[in-house]
Design a protein around this motif. Structure first.
Motif, PDB file in Angstrom:
ATOM      1  N   GLU A  22       9.347  23.709 109.749  1.00 54.68           N
ATOM      2  CA  GLU A  22       8.575  22.724 109.002  1.00 54.68           C
ATOM      3  C   GLU A  22       8.637  21.351 109.662  1.00 54.68           C
ATOM      4  O   GLU A  22       7.716  20.549 109.527  1.00 54.68           O
ATOM      5  CB  GLU A  22       9.083  22.644 107.567  1.00 54.68           C
ATOM      6  N   MET A  23       9.702  21.075 110.370  1.00 58.33           N
ATOM      7  CA  MET A  23       9.827  19.787 111.050  1.00 58.33           C
ATOM      8  C   MET A  23       8.961  19.725 112.306  1.00 58.33           C
ATOM      9  O   MET A  23       8.661  18.652 112.806  1.00 58.33           O
ATOM     10  CB  MET A  23      11.292  19.519 111.428  1.00 58.33           C
ATOM     11  N   GLN A  24       8.555  20.875 112.817  1.00 57.51           N
ATOM     12  CA  GLN A  24       7.743  20.907 114.030  1.00 57.51           C
ATOM     13  C   GLN A  24       6.249  20.828 113.730  1.00 57.51           C
ATOM     14  O   GLN A  24       5.445  20.681 114.635  1.00 57.51           O
ATOM     15  CB  GLN A  24       8.030  22.190 114.819  1.00 57.51           C
ATOM     16  N   ARG A  25       5.898  20.951 112.464  1.00 57.66           N
ATOM     17  CA  ARG A  25       4.480  20.885 112.103  1.00 57.66           C
ATOM     18  C   ARG A  25       3.987  19.456 112.180  1.00 57.66           C
ATOM     19  O   ARG A  25       4.733  18.503 112.014  1.00 57.66           O
ATOM     20  CB  ARG A  25       4.269  21.439 110.696  1.00 57.66           C
ATOM     21  N   LEU A  26       2.690  19.312 112.402  1.00 60.79           N
ATOM     22  CA  LEU A  26       2.094  17.985 112.534  1.00 60.79           C
ATOM     23  C   LEU A  26       2.107  17.251 111.199  1.00 60.79           C
ATOM     24  O   LEU A  26       1.997  17.852 110.135  1.00 60.79           O
ATOM     25  CB  LEU A  26       0.650  18.101 113.024  1.00 60.79           C
ATOM     26  N   VAL A  32      -6.734  14.329 105.607  1.00 63.69           N
ATOM     27  CA  VAL A  32      -7.068  15.742 105.492  1.00 63.69           C
ATOM     28  C   VAL A  32      -8.158  16.036 106.524  1.00 63.69           C
ATOM     29  O   VAL A  32      -9.276  15.539 106.399  1.00 63.69           O
ATOM     30  CB  VAL A  32      -7.552  16.092 104.071  1.00 63.69           C
ATOM     31  N   PRO A  33      -7.873  16.837 107.575  1.00 61.74           N
ATOM     32  CA  PRO A  33      -8.860  17.024 108.639  1.00 61.74           C
ATOM     33  C   PRO A  33     -10.067  17.869 108.238  1.00 61.74           C
ATOM     34  O   PRO A  33     -11.114  17.781 108.851  1.00 61.74           O
ATOM     35  CB  PRO A  33      -8.062  17.716 109.749  1.00 61.74           C
ATOM     36  N   VAL A  34      -9.943  18.695 107.223  1.00 60.96           N
ATOM     37  CA  VAL A  34     -11.058  19.552 106.818  1.00 60.96           C
ATOM     38  C   VAL A  34     -11.516  19.165 105.415  1.00 60.96           C
ATOM     39  O   VAL A  34     -11.526  19.949 104.507  1.00 60.96           O
ATOM     40  CB  VAL A  34     -10.671  21.050 106.865  1.00 60.96           C
ATOM     41  N   GLU A  35     -11.919  17.929 105.278  1.00 59.89           N
ATOM     42  CA  GLU A  35     -12.355  17.433 103.993  1.00 59.89           C
ATOM     43  C   GLU A  35     -13.872  17.458 103.946  1.00 59.89           C
ATOM     44  O   GLU A  35     -14.533  17.003 104.862  1.00 59.89           O
ATOM     45  CB  GLU A  35     -11.840  16.010 103.820  1.00 59.89           C
ATOM     46  N   ARG A  36     -14.414  18.001 102.873  1.00 60.69           N
ATOM     47  CA  ARG A  36     -15.871  18.066 102.746  1.00 60.69           C
ATOM     48  C   ARG A  36     -16.425  16.693 102.427  1.00 60.69           C
ATOM     49  O   ARG A  36     -15.829  15.915 101.711  1.00 60.69           O
ATOM     50  CB  ARG A  36     -16.255  19.030 101.634  1.00 60.69           C
ATOM     51  N   LYS A  37     -17.606  16.433 102.926  1.00 63.51           N
ATOM     52  CA  LYS A  37     -18.295  15.205 102.564  1.00 63.51           C
ATOM     53  C   LYS A  37     -19.677  15.576 102.072  1.00 63.51           C
ATOM     54  O   LYS A  37     -20.277  16.548 102.517  1.00 63.51           O
ATOM     55  CB  LYS A  37     -18.396  14.232 103.734  1.00 63.51           C
ATOM     56  N   THR A  38     -20.169  14.815 101.125  1.00 62.60           N
ATOM     57  CA  THR A  38     -21.497  15.104 100.603  1.00 62.60           C
ATOM     58  C   THR A  38     -22.533  14.577 101.584  1.00 62.60           C
ATOM     59  O   THR A  38     -22.341  13.526 102.193  1.00 62.60           O
ATOM     60  CB  THR A  38     -21.703  14.445  99.228  1.00 62.60           C
ATOM     61  N   PRO A  39     -23.624  15.303 101.775  1.00 66.53           N
ATOM     62  CA  PRO A  39     -24.636  14.841 102.726  1.00 66.53           C
ATOM     63  C   PRO A  39     -25.355  13.608 102.197  1.00 66.53           C
ATOM     64  O   PRO A  39     -25.570  13.454 101.005  1.00 66.53           O
ATOM     65  CB  PRO A  39     -25.599  16.028 102.838  1.00 66.53           C
ATOM     66  N   THR A  40     -25.733  12.753 103.119  1.00 66.81           N
ATOM     67  CA  THR A  40     -26.475  11.558 102.751  1.00 66.81           C
ATOM     68  C   THR A  40     -27.929  11.931 102.476  1.00 66.81           C
ATOM     69  O   THR A  40     -28.368  13.053 102.760  1.00 66.81           O
ATOM     70  CB  THR A  40     -26.415  10.515 103.873  1.00 66.81           C
TER      71      THR A  40
END
Length: 72
Positions: A22-26, A32-40
């Motif tokens: 667990e200490m070696q994980r980023l 949050v790298p995979v966060e959804r965003k609503t389209p404009t």
């Protein structure tokens, strides 16, 4: 509750003096790298115009209501 084999293996490695995986994980610092965003609105309109290769988009065709393209 019972522990999984993977967790038992991690605990054994730490107990024997190894590194905790667990200490070696980023660490992303709250990002949050995979966060959804609503389209404009512009993205929605662009998607509508590209839908089905302009086949059913009436805004690009003549105003007579036909779906067949006029001209060549």
């Amino acid at each position: 509750m019972a522990q999984s084999k993977a967790k038992k293996n991690r605990c054994r490695i730490v107990r024997e003096g190894g590194l905790n995986p667990e200490m070696q994980r980023l660490h992303w610092n709250g990002i949050v790298p995979v966060e959804r965003k609503t389209p404009t609105l512009a993205e929605k309109k662009d998607k509508l115009q590209r839908k089905h290769k302009h086949k059913w988009n009436r805004t690009l065709q003549s105003s007579d209501g036909s779906i067949l393209r006029s001209g060549a």
